[in-house]
Scaffold this motif. Sequence first.
Motif, PDB file in Angstrom:
ATOM      1  N   SER A  41       0.774  -1.090  -0.089  1.00 47.63           N
ATOM      2  CA  SER A  41      -0.078  -0.043   0.001  1.00 47.63           C
ATOM      3  C   SER A  41       0.758   1.219  -0.044  1.00 47.63           C
ATOM      4  CB  SER A  41      -0.803   0.073   1.218  1.00 47.63           C
ATOM      5  OG  SER A  41      -0.186   0.119   2.507  1.00 47.63           O
ATOM      6  N   ARG A  43       1.566   5.293   1.233  1.00 48.80           N
ATOM      7  CA  ARG A  43       1.373   6.045   2.421  1.00 48.80           C
ATOM      8  C   ARG A  43       1.885   7.587   2.294  1.00 48.80           C
ATOM      9  NH1 ARG A  43       6.394   5.573   5.446  1.00 48.80           N
ATOM     10  NH2 ARG A  43       7.718   3.960   4.684  1.00 48.80           N
ATOM     11  N   ARG A  55       5.008   0.768   0.076  1.00 50.83           N
ATOM     12  CA  ARG A  55       5.266   0.057   1.291  1.00 50.83           C
ATOM     13  C   ARG A  55       6.708  -0.030   1.971  1.00 50.83           C
ATOM     14  NH1 ARG A  55       4.639  -6.840   1.407  1.00 50.83           N
ATOM     15  NH2 ARG A  55       4.920  -6.742   3.718  1.00 50.83           N
ATOM     16  N   VAL A  82      -3.807   8.695  -2.333  1.00 51.31           N
ATOM     17  CA  VAL A  82      -3.321   7.438  -1.614  1.00 51.31           C
ATOM     18  C   VAL A  82      -4.464   6.726  -0.958  1.00 51.31           C
ATOM     19  CG1 VAL A  82      -2.537   6.648   0.559  1.00 51.31           C
ATOM     20  CG2 VAL A  82      -1.007   8.363  -0.610  1.00 51.31           C
ATOM     21  N   GLU A  83      -5.731   7.328  -0.334  1.00 50.14           N
ATOM     22  CA  GLU A  83      -6.725   6.546  -0.023  1.00 50.14           C
ATOM     23  C   GLU A  83      -7.606   5.729  -1.201  1.00 50.14           C
ATOM     24  OE1 GLU A  83      -9.263   8.098   3.118  1.00 50.14           O
ATOM     25  OE2 GLU A  83      -7.867   8.333   4.430  1.00 50.14           O
ATOM     26  N   ASN A  86      -5.201   2.832  -2.591  1.00 46.62           N
ATOM     27  CA  ASN A  86      -5.329   1.700  -1.412  1.00 46.62           C
ATOM     28  C   ASN A  86      -6.504   1.135  -1.307  1.00 46.62           C
ATOM     29  OD1 ASN A  86      -2.739   2.278  -0.933  1.00 46.62           O
ATOM     30  ND2 ASN A  86      -2.849   3.339   1.041  1.00 46.62           N
ATOM     31  N   THR A  93      -7.901   1.580   4.798  1.00 45.28           N
ATOM     32  CA  THR A  93      -7.032   2.887   5.003  1.00 45.28           C
ATOM     33  C   THR A  93      -7.521   3.337   6.126  1.00 45.28           C
ATOM     34  OG1 THR A  93      -8.367   3.925   3.460  1.00 45.28           O
ATOM     35  CG2 THR A  93      -6.376   3.275   2.501  1.00 45.28           C
ATOM     36  N   GLU A  94      -6.576   3.917   6.890  1.00 43.71           N
ATOM     37  CA  GLU A  94      -7.233   5.011   8.350  1.00 43.71           C
ATOM     38  C   GLU A  94      -7.367   6.167   7.651  1.00 43.71           C
ATOM     39  OE1 GLU A  94      -4.644   6.444  11.906  1.00 43.71           O
ATOM     40  OE2 GLU A  94      -4.296   4.406  11.428  1.00 43.71           O
TER      41      GLU A  94
END
Length: 98
Positions: A41, A43, A55, A82-83, A86, A93-94
Amino acid sequence: MSIGTPHRAAIEAFNAASAKAQPVSQRTIRTVFLVQNVELSLRLSGTGIGVVLDRHGCDVFTVDVNNERPDEEALAIALLIVECVNAEAGFATEHLDA
């Protein structure tokens, strides 16, 4: 700049899959990125505004390299990308407030 054969093949496979009425599979998305030497993923970098890492912590891209946008805007754009990537690749995702 020319795109090499393996890279072109991956891009063409992605385009063919996305042209179908069904969504592109998470496996296809992961594979196409992996062919480009990007392991998902994604970030955000902890040190650079708008810098997106894979990653393993390798740079993938930077939003607003010319610093034409406010930092908050560049960070928000990077976070959205990113979200989205992912999520489409099947990574939870957070969700953060940018």
